[in-house]
Write a protein that holds these residues in place. Structure first.
Motif, PDB file in Angstrom:
ATOM      1  N   LYS A  43      10.301  -7.798  -1.606  1.00  0.00           N
ATOM      2  CA  LYS A  43      10.722  -9.201  -1.581  1.00  0.00           C
ATOM      3  C   LYS A  43       9.506 -10.119  -1.392  1.00  0.00           C
ATOM      4  O   LYS A  43       8.459  -9.663  -0.948  1.00  0.00           O
ATOM      5  CB  LYS A  43      11.715  -9.423  -0.434  1.00  0.00           C
ATOM      6  CG  LYS A  43      13.031  -8.694  -0.621  1.00  0.00           C
ATOM      7  CD  LYS A  43      13.909  -8.894   0.593  1.00  0.00           C
ATOM      8  CE  LYS A  43      15.209  -8.121   0.424  1.00  0.00           C
ATOM      9  NZ  LYS A  43      16.047  -8.172   1.640  1.00  0.00           N
ATOM     10  N   PRO A  44       9.691 -11.409  -1.688  1.00  0.00           N
ATOM     11  CA  PRO A  44       8.599 -12.353  -1.430  1.00  0.00           C
ATOM     12  C   PRO A  44       8.138 -12.265   0.025  1.00  0.00           C
ATOM     13  O   PRO A  44       8.972 -12.192   0.931  1.00  0.00           O
ATOM     14  CB  PRO A  44       9.228 -13.708  -1.725  1.00  0.00           C
ATOM     15  CG  PRO A  44      10.320 -13.411  -2.694  1.00  0.00           C
ATOM     16  CD  PRO A  44      10.847 -12.059  -2.324  1.00  0.00           C
ATOM     17  N   ASN A  45       6.851 -12.223   0.225  1.00  0.00           N
ATOM     18  CA  ASN A  45       6.228 -12.066   1.544  1.00  0.00           C
ATOM     19  C   ASN A  45       6.431 -10.685   2.153  1.00  0.00           C
ATOM     20  O   ASN A  45       6.064 -10.447   3.309  1.00  0.00           O
ATOM     21  CB  ASN A  45       6.716 -13.130   2.542  1.00  0.00           C
ATOM     22  CG  ASN A  45       6.393 -14.523   2.069  1.00  0.00           C
ATOM     23  OD1 ASN A  45       5.269 -14.785   1.644  1.00  0.00           O
ATOM     24  ND2 ASN A  45       7.376 -15.411   2.086  1.00  0.00           N
ATOM     25  N   GLY A  46       7.042  -9.800   1.399  1.00  0.00           N
ATOM     26  CA  GLY A  46       7.253  -8.446   1.900  1.00  0.00           C
ATOM     27  C   GLY A  46       6.026  -7.576   1.673  1.00  0.00           C
ATOM     28  O   GLY A  46       5.100  -7.945   0.939  1.00  0.00           O
ATOM     29  N   LYS A  47       6.034  -6.412   2.329  1.00  0.00           N
ATOM     30  CA  LYS A  47       4.911  -5.479   2.218  1.00  0.00           C
ATOM     31  C   LYS A  47       5.430  -4.079   1.917  1.00  0.00           C
ATOM     32  O   LYS A  47       6.558  -3.734   2.268  1.00  0.00           O
ATOM     33  CB  LYS A  47       4.114  -5.422   3.531  1.00  0.00           C
ATOM     34  CG  LYS A  47       3.329  -6.665   3.838  1.00  0.00           C
ATOM     35  CD  LYS A  47       2.551  -6.499   5.130  1.00  0.00           C
ATOM     36  CE  LYS A  47       1.769  -7.773   5.452  1.00  0.00           C
ATOM     37  NZ  LYS A  47       1.062  -7.662   6.727  1.00  0.00           N
ATOM     38  N   PHE A  48       4.574  -3.307   1.294  1.00  0.00           N
ATOM     39  CA  PHE A  48       4.871  -1.895   1.094  1.00  0.00           C
ATOM     40  C   PHE A  48       3.632  -1.112   1.494  1.00  0.00           C
ATOM     41  O   PHE A  48       2.530  -1.412   1.062  1.00  0.00           O
ATOM     42  CB  PHE A  48       5.217  -1.605  -0.372  1.00  0.00           C
ATOM     43  CG  PHE A  48       5.498  -0.152  -0.630  1.00  0.00           C
ATOM     44  CD1 PHE A  48       6.741   0.391  -0.320  1.00  0.00           C
ATOM     45  CD2 PHE A  48       4.528   0.671  -1.151  1.00  0.00           C
ATOM     46  CE1 PHE A  48       7.002   1.720  -0.542  1.00  0.00           C
ATOM     47  CE2 PHE A  48       4.775   2.020  -1.378  1.00  0.00           C
ATOM     48  CZ  PHE A  48       6.021   2.545  -1.068  1.00  0.00           C
ATOM     49  N   GLU A  49       3.833  -0.103   2.352  1.00  0.00           N
ATOM     50  CA  GLU A  49       2.700   0.698   2.835  1.00  0.00           C
ATOM     51  C   GLU A  49       2.876   2.149   2.439  1.00  0.00           C
ATOM     52  O   GLU A  49       3.996   2.656   2.406  1.00  0.00           O
ATOM     53  CB  GLU A  49       2.620   0.627   4.370  1.00  0.00           C
ATOM     54  CG  GLU A  49       2.244  -0.716   4.911  1.00  0.00           C
ATOM     55  CD  GLU A  49       2.207  -0.725   6.434  1.00  0.00           C
ATOM     56  OE1 GLU A  49       2.673   0.264   7.045  1.00  0.00           O
ATOM     57  OE2 GLU A  49       1.731  -1.716   6.995  1.00  0.00           O
ATOM     58  N   ILE A  50       1.777   2.790   2.187  1.00  0.00           N
ATOM     59  CA  ILE A  50       1.820   4.231   1.941  1.00  0.00           C
ATOM     60  C   ILE A  50       0.560   4.849   2.546  1.00  0.00           C
ATOM     61  O   ILE A  50      -0.503   4.230   2.558  1.00  0.00           O
ATOM     62  CB  ILE A  50       1.947   4.544   0.434  1.00  0.00           C
ATOM     63  CG1 ILE A  50       2.358   5.998   0.248  1.00  0.00           C
ATOM     64  CG2 ILE A  50       0.696   4.227  -0.351  1.00  0.00           C
ATOM     65  CD1 ILE A  50       2.916   6.299  -1.130  1.00  0.00           C
ATOM     66  N   PHE A  51       0.734   6.051   3.079  1.00  0.00           N
ATOM     67  CA  PHE A  51      -0.386   6.739   3.728  1.00  0.00           C
ATOM     68  C   PHE A  51      -0.841   7.889   2.835  1.00  0.00           C
ATOM     69  O   PHE A  51      -0.049   8.760   2.482  1.00  0.00           O
ATOM     70  CB  PHE A  51       0.042   7.279   5.097  1.00  0.00           C
ATOM     71  CG  PHE A  51       0.373   6.191   6.074  1.00  0.00           C
ATOM     72  CD1 PHE A  51      -0.579   5.711   6.954  1.00  0.00           C
ATOM     73  CD2 PHE A  51       1.647   5.622   6.083  1.00  0.00           C
ATOM     74  CE1 PHE A  51      -0.278   4.696   7.837  1.00  0.00           C
ATOM     75  CE2 PHE A  51       1.961   4.599   6.972  1.00  0.00           C
ATOM     76  CZ  PHE A  51       0.990   4.133   7.848  1.00  0.00           C
ATOM     77  N   ILE A  52      -2.122   7.861   2.474  1.00  0.00           N
ATOM     78  CA  ILE A  52      -2.658   8.892   1.591  1.00  0.00           C
ATOM     79  C   ILE A  52      -3.528   9.827   2.421  1.00  0.00           C
ATOM     80  O   ILE A  52      -4.505   9.384   3.041  1.00  0.00           O
ATOM     81  CB  ILE A  52      -3.513   8.270   0.467  1.00  0.00           C
ATOM     82  CG1 ILE A  52      -2.681   7.250  -0.312  1.00  0.00           C
ATOM     83  CG2 ILE A  52      -4.049   9.344  -0.463  1.00  0.00           C
ATOM     84  CD1 ILE A  52      -3.495   6.484  -1.328  1.00  0.00           C
TER      85      ILE A  52
END
Lengths: 214, 187
Positions: B124-133
């Motif tokens: 969503k707007p202003n949202g974040k997505f994180e992933i750990f590599i």
């Protein structure tokens, strides 16, 4: 210094079942077989201080150059391996599997030949272009100027590397389009084959091991 | 041609943001450049119970939802720079570079990925997505080979964006974008 290195590996994955439909349900998606090529570039950069400007917000200057660069390509060939082929209810099913794997090998070998051609004819030119690159940077301190020049050079190298991979990707994509991902070469498994009482018994020999030519 | 030009401008702008975000730690004024762009990617090293990992964060700073392919994050490729110090008796700094250009494999188009609910994630707007590599082999071996040296890593994420509305960008441009993170200095 060797500027090109090539490592090939065959990475089969196991599938099980007593019918072709069951076996095919374990295929990797969206494609049962695949060739993946992973390039890695490495090199040495030198960043030299340039004469400081007498005016401006960022008077410190630096120039980064490529002193050496080499590429290694790691190629992985992934094909299904039917581990309990000997438990197939009849030889007809085994024959269809063997035919399918043979055709899949032919298709994947086509992908490998594009890599071979690229390494022989295209890659040396890209490496020569990378080795000729330079980039200038500036900053409020010499460290900033060095970092700026290095980052710009790093990006220029990456752009040529991506140009090279895009060109090779396009060749593979066209081959897949032309062959419908191997379908026109027979690399489609007919899962509708069923055994009847008159069919010959299955053979105990294992399925031919996928062995694409690196 | 218009598409190519747009892409080139965006990539250039993105690089500027990478530099701006780095500098933002000491000079927040430079963050203003990021406001002109619809998204940003930050990379950071984090310690987890499973060991050290790189955290990639995608932030949607546009006013419309963005659909990304979370698998693309896992395929993020590192560009590593090892500072080897000054050449003897000179002011020339020597660095070792390791780059993993994007892997070449069977092409999967945007429509195929978008149908995969496990891959297509809406931000969503202003949202974040994180992933750990987890640390890739190339990072680990670099750290082992050059203990004590400063190691900077940038991450390139190809084909991340599946859908979104960004200014005048054509939707076809989005899938081909290669996004570059800020530098992470490995501990």
């Amino acid at each position: 210094m060797t500027e090109l290195a090539f490592v090939a590996a065959s990475c089969g994955y196991n599938v099980t079942g007593t019918t072709l439909e069951e076996v095919s349900s374990h295929f990797h998606t969206p494609y049962a077989a695949e060739v993946t090529t992973e390039p890695t570039g490495s090199g040495e950069l030198e960043t030299t201080t340039l004469p400081k400007l007498t005016t401006g917000e960022c008077p410190f200057q630096a120039r980064a150059t490529v002193k050496s660069y080499e590429v290694s390509l790691n190629q992985k060939v992934e094909l299904p391996n039917w581990t309990n082929r000997s438990e197939a209810p009849c030889a007809k099913i085994q024959d269809e599997w063997d035919r399918f794997i043979g055709c899949a090998n032919i298709h994947e070998n086509g992908h490998i030949s594009f890599n071979d051609d690229f390494i022989a004819n295209d890659l040396p030119g890209y490496i020569a272009r990378i080795k000729a690159l330079t980039a200038d940077g500036s900053g409020k301190t010499q460290q900033e100027a060095d970092d700026d020049a290095e980052a710009k050079l790093q990006q220029k190298i990456q752009e040529i590397a991506n140009e090279a991979t895009t060109k090779l990707q396009e060749k593979h994509d066209k081959y897949d389009d032309d062959t419908e991902h191997g379908a026109t070469q027979g690399a489609t498994l007919n899962t509708n084959i069923v055994c009847t009482e008159s069919d010959p018994a299955p053979t105990p020999t294992p399925s031919p091991t996928p062995n694409p030519t690196p | 041609m218009k598409t190519l030009v747009t892409l080139a401008i965006l990539l250039t702008s993105l690089l500027l943001v990478g530099g701006a975000l780095n500098a933002a730690e000491t000079n927040s004024e430079k963050l203003s450049i990021a406001n002109e762009l619809p998204f940003r990617i930050l990379a950071a090293q984090v310690d987890t119970p499973d060991g050290s990992k790189i955290k990639l964060t995608f932030s949607n700073v546009s006013d419309a939802p963005v659909i990304i392919d979370q698998e693309a994050f896992r395929k993020a490729v590192p560009s590593i720079l090892v500072d080897l110090g000054l050449k003897d008796g000179s002011d020339t700094r020597v660095s070792k570079l390791f780059q993993k250009p994007i892997a070449i494999s069977r092409h999967i188009n945007r429509e195929q990925i978008a149908k995969d609910k496990a891959r297509a994630v809406t931000i969503k707007p202003n949202g974040k997505f994180e992933i750990f590599i987890p640390f890739a082999d190339i990072l680990t071996s670099t750290k082992d080979k050059f203990p004590g040296n400063t190691i900077k890593v940038k991450y390139i994420v190809p084909n991340l964006i599946l859908d979104g509305k960004f200014n005048e960008m054509l939707s076809d441009d989005l899938f081909g974008l290669q996004l570059i993170s800020n530098n992470v200095i490995l501990k």
